[in-house]
Design an enzyme around this catalytic site. Structure first.
Site, PDB file in Angstrom:
ATOM      1  N   LYS A  92       0.825  -1.206   0.000  1.00  0.00           N
ATOM      2  CA  LYS A  92       0.000   0.000   0.000  1.00  0.00           C
ATOM      3  C   LYS A  92       0.863   1.262   0.000  1.00  0.00           C
ATOM      4  O   LYS A  92       0.600   2.206  -0.740  1.00  0.00           O
ATOM      5  CB  LYS A  92      -0.906  -0.031   1.229  1.00  0.00           C
ATOM      6  CG  LYS A  92      -2.194   0.725   1.106  1.00  0.00           C
ATOM      7  CD  LYS A  92      -3.042   0.563   2.356  1.00  0.00           C
ATOM      8  CE  LYS A  92      -3.538  -0.854   2.508  1.00  0.00           C
ATOM      9  NZ  LYS A  92      -4.477  -0.971   3.651  1.00  0.00           N
ATOM     10  N   LYS A 104       2.359  -3.960  11.095  1.00  0.00           N
ATOM     11  CA  LYS A 104       1.000  -4.231  11.571  1.00  0.00           C
ATOM     12  C   LYS A 104       1.101  -5.008  12.875  1.00  0.00           C
ATOM     13  O   LYS A 104       2.089  -5.695  13.127  1.00  0.00           O
ATOM     14  CB  LYS A 104       0.228  -5.046  10.539  1.00  0.00           C
ATOM     15  CG  LYS A 104      -1.256  -4.739  10.518  1.00  0.00           C
ATOM     16  CD  LYS A 104      -1.560  -3.431   9.812  1.00  0.00           C
ATOM     17  CE  LYS A 104      -3.058  -3.184   9.768  1.00  0.00           C
ATOM     18  NZ  LYS A 104      -3.425  -2.020   8.973  1.00  0.00           N
ATOM     19  N   THR A 187      -9.396   7.067   5.243  1.00  0.00           N
ATOM     20  CA  THR A 187      -9.615   5.884   4.406  1.00  0.00           C
ATOM     21  C   THR A 187     -10.916   6.010   3.623  1.00  0.00           C
ATOM     22  O   THR A 187     -10.951   5.782   2.406  1.00  0.00           O
ATOM     23  CB  THR A 187      -9.638   4.602   5.260  1.00  0.00           C
ATOM     24  OG1 THR A 187      -8.431   4.508   6.006  1.00  0.00           O
ATOM     25  CG2 THR A 187      -9.757   3.369   4.376  1.00  0.00           C
ATOM     26  N   GLY A 214     -20.076  -2.834   6.296  1.00  0.00           N
ATOM     27  CA  GLY A 214     -19.207  -2.194   7.280  1.00  0.00           C
ATOM     28  C   GLY A 214     -19.616  -0.746   7.465  1.00  0.00           C
ATOM     29  O   GLY A 214     -19.755  -0.004   6.486  1.00  0.00           O
ATOM     30  N   GLY A 216     -18.165   1.287  10.145  1.00  0.00           N
ATOM     31  CA  GLY A 216     -17.243   1.927  11.061  1.00  0.00           C
ATOM     32  C   GLY A 216     -16.735   3.211  10.432  1.00  0.00           C
ATOM     33  O   GLY A 216     -17.396   3.807   9.573  1.00  0.00           O
ATOM     34  N   ASN A 217     -15.551   3.630  10.816  1.00  0.00           N
ATOM     35  CA  ASN A 217     -14.987   4.872  10.275  1.00  0.00           C
ATOM     36  C   ASN A 217     -14.982   4.890   8.756  1.00  0.00           C
ATOM     37  O   ASN A 217     -15.341   5.881   8.117  1.00  0.00           O
ATOM     38  CB  ASN A 217     -13.548   5.066  10.772  1.00  0.00           C
ATOM     39  CG  ASN A 217     -13.506   5.668  12.162  1.00  0.00           C
ATOM     40  OD1 ASN A 217     -14.410   6.391  12.552  1.00  0.00           O
ATOM     41  ND2 ASN A 217     -12.459   5.374  12.904  1.00  0.00           N
ATOM     42  N   GLY A 219     -16.595   2.758   6.321  1.00  0.00           N
ATOM     43  CA  GLY A 219     -17.884   2.650   5.647  1.00  0.00           C
ATOM     44  C   GLY A 219     -18.753   3.873   5.858  1.00  0.00           C
ATOM     45  O   GLY A 219     -19.429   4.338   4.928  1.00  0.00           O
TER      46      GLY A 219
END
Length: 411
Positions: A92, A104, A187, A214, A216-217, A219
């Site tokens: 990425k 990660k 994102t 989804g 969350g932040n 979606g």
């Protein structure tokens, strides 16, 4: 057939490397992480009970720079997931032209089972026990189960350990703790920008029907931007359930509903359905924005979207991708679609190192410029090699990694 995320990431690596004629020794560096930290966090709970938490951090590859991003606090975390996420983050960063490697990690825990005090102690303990950290080595950021608040706790703990301020050492902090504007929305905003470009290229109408798994932040931000731009968001799912309205969902009103109730379920004017059925609804654009491997050999033949925008990491298994491609469904891959956070995290580190903090408009404009450029480069590579967008993105990234490894004398 496997839904193992690390096997999925390796399949993408080898497919693109073969098409792009990447140096085999460079590929070997990317078949395993450079470093793996696996440790136990003992912690006294509020009731006096002693519990032990499994924790991980992977430095996958640092050929392009210090490793960065992603701490996931979830109950099903394991090393294969962390390794896969580390490789995807490596790719990425390279796709987006960011001089950084992939890191990660996280803790195997459901944060919802913790009190606020337990949650804070666990975050601080993670940073204390993390062997390598700092702006020039490893810069953790937020992911599922973590947030601006948790990253501020971690920064504070790290600065207590180091005995000096270093805001560039932790990403995704609140603005009040020397973070960047647009951090939590990065994102989802990037997903919108990339989708807008893909829709133009495919000739999909401006009022296209969108299904989002989804909320969350990622979606939620993407859904709000799609709604504002005139797209018709017809179905949305969260961790519990999903809702559907063929005429379109009032996304801002849904955001208010979720703020009150915690879930999308029960929103006025919608019909409830399962997340499984959500993925199989007829639509123009499907946006998986939750977790890995949701599109797999078991359901790929029932997917009815024209375009899949991978807002989650690794939502499509290799077996599913073959089936979807045979059906003529276009996939814009995760390493491009959701790299907005990686881009803004790079901006955050730059701001922290220079004490020059940017406005939200400047961050958004620079994000748009960088991610649209990455989309165009991916499309060009895909056309040049007559291959998928996923392979195009990976070939571009692997070429940059290969060139750095060669310059450094690794290969």
């Amino acid at each position: 057939m496997s839904n193992n995320p690390f096997e999925t990431s390796q399949a993408s690596l080898h497919a693109a490397a073969e098409i792009g004629k990447i140096n085999p020794d460079a590929v070997r560096y990317l078949e395993q992480p450079k470093r793996i930290f696996q440790f136990t966090i003992p912690m006294k709970m509020d009731n006096g009970e002693l519990r032990f938490f499994e924790a991980y951090r992977v430095h996958f590859n640092d050929a392009l720079g210090q490793v960065k991003n992603g701490l996931r606090f979830v109950p099903d975390l394991d090393l294969d997931i962390v390794k896969a996420l580390g490789l995807w983050m490596t790719i990425k960063h390279a796709v987006a032209g960011i001089p950084a490697g992939g890191g990660k990690g996280g803790v195997k825990v459901d944060p919802r089972t913790l009190s606020e005090g337990e949650y804070e102690r666990l975050c601080r303990a993670y940073i204390r026990k993390l062997p390598m950290k700092g702006a020039w080595v490893d810069v953790p950021g937020a992911d599922i189960g973590t947030s601006g608040k948790t990253m501020a706790w971690m920064l504070d703990e790290l600065e207590e350990i180091k005995q000096f301020h270093q805001p560039a050492a932790i990403n995704d902090k609140p603005v009040a703790a020397n973070g960047t504007q647009l951090s939590m929305e990065a994102t989802g905003t990037g997903v919108f920008f990339v989708t807008r470009e893909a829709v133009k290229d495919m000739g999909i109408p401006g009022d296209a029907k969108i299904v989002i798994q989804g909320f969350g932040n990622v979606g939620r931000t993407a859904a709000l931007l799609f709604h504002e731009a005139g797209f018709k968001v017809v179905a949305i799912g969260d961790i519990k359930n999903a809702i559907h309205n063929e005429n379109g969902i009032d996304v801002p009103a849904l955001v208010a509903h979720v703020a009150k109730t915690g879930y999308v379920e029960g929103f006025a004017g919608t019909v409830g359905l399962s997340n499984t059925d959500l993925l199989e609804l007829p639509c123009d654009i499907l946006v998986p924005a939750a977790v890995q491997s949701v599109l797999n050999a078991g359901n790929a033949d029932r997917i009815k979207a024209k375009l899949i925008m991978e807002a989650a990491n690794g939502p499509t298994t290799p077996e599913a991708e073959e089936i979807l491609q045979a059906k003529g469904i276009k996939i814009v891959p995760d390493v491009l679609t959701n790299c907005g956070s990686a881009i803004v995290c790079s901006f955050e580190r730059t701001q922290g190192l220079t004490d020059d903090y940017w406005s939200a408009d400047k961050v958004k404009a620079k994000l748009e410029e960088r991610i649209v450029e990455a989309y165009k480069a991916t499309k060009a590579a895909s056309e040049q090699h007559d291959t998928s967008m996923r392979n195009g993105a990976w070939i571009n990234a692997l070429t940059k990694l290969q060139n750095s490894m060669k310059a450094r004398g690794w290969i």
